[in-house]
Design an enzyme around this catalytic site. Sequence first.
Site, PDB file in Angstrom:
ATOM      1  N   SER A 148     -30.386   5.991  -3.924  1.00 33.77           N
ATOM      2  CA  SER A 148     -30.306   7.409  -4.256  1.00 33.77           C
ATOM      3  C   SER A 148     -29.290   8.081  -3.344  1.00 33.77           C
ATOM      4  CB  SER A 148     -31.673   8.073  -4.069  1.00 33.77           C
ATOM      5  OG  SER A 148     -31.586   9.489  -4.157  1.00 33.77           O
ATOM      6  N   TYR A 161     -39.549  10.417   0.427  1.00 36.34           N
ATOM      7  CA  TYR A 161     -38.674   9.706  -0.508  1.00 36.34           C
ATOM      8  C   TYR A 161     -37.362   9.313   0.173  1.00 36.34           C
ATOM      9  CZ  TYR A 161     -36.026   8.696  -4.763  1.00 36.34           C
ATOM     10  OH  TYR A 161     -35.266   8.085  -5.734  1.00 36.34           O
TER      11      TYR A 161
END
Length: 295
Positions: A148, A161
């Site tokens: 990501s 996250y």
Amino acid sequence: TGSYNIGSQSQIPTMKSKSILITGCSSGIGLCVAHGLHKRGHRVIASCRHSADVEELREQGLECIQLDLNDSTSVRNAAKKCLQLCDGQLDALFNNGAFGLAGAVEDLSREAIRDQFETNVFGWLELTNQLIPVMRRQGSGRIIQNSSVLGFVALPYRGAYAASKYAIEGLSDTLRLELAGTGIRVSLIEPGPIESQFRSNAEKAFRRYIKREGSAHEQNYLAMEQRLQKQGHAVRFTLPPEAVLEKVIHALESERPRARYYVTFPTYLFGYLKRLLSSHAIDRLMLKVSGEGKR
């Protein structure tokens, strides 16, 4: 779930079919990549956590096995089943199954961060380590990690996250060095916002683990809850999952796969600015981008 229009280029069959195991295929990126690679003639072994999703993907014409990344027994059984289906060989692994947990770092319990890492890191690592010996014997293989933009920059309330993706980045960079000369190539895909059920799953995790009442961040949490509930509202610069598929195709098929693949404008922008700006300048930028944590 549903069908995907992956574009004419993605539908051109490849010269040599490869076998690939993909995790997290019930929706979004995993489902799109599974169908896209299948249409290109590759041997796709899709995997899902829930048996109902496994059956649905089989009805769509995909080979699918059950895999719960939180369960070591499930990981080992899935790796064994995959190798049985592929006659003991596997050309590639696309680690994709993950979820996001929103919440301020100071409100994260040990249980919450452990749950985030069980799925996003530990399950990936365990599955990868089950399959590396097979790739070593073959003298070739591709390990593709869906990271990501939050694997190299941080945003407020994405600490759990981001930490899981930073961990994947570190493990993947190290693995790439350790596998040098083996014929096994490791690539990171680094998307920004992609159309998926990510918000829906993040909202469930938030309600499970974060206590809004009494938190120093209560007001921002209220704004966050409203944002997470707007499932049909696309974040700016959001791309369809086919954007990730195009990068996976290159990482799988190219003779010289890249170490990193940026996807979406924010990833390119922040990747450039992180090399250019100081940490304090990046902090100011990310606070502004996030609306001081309200977006």
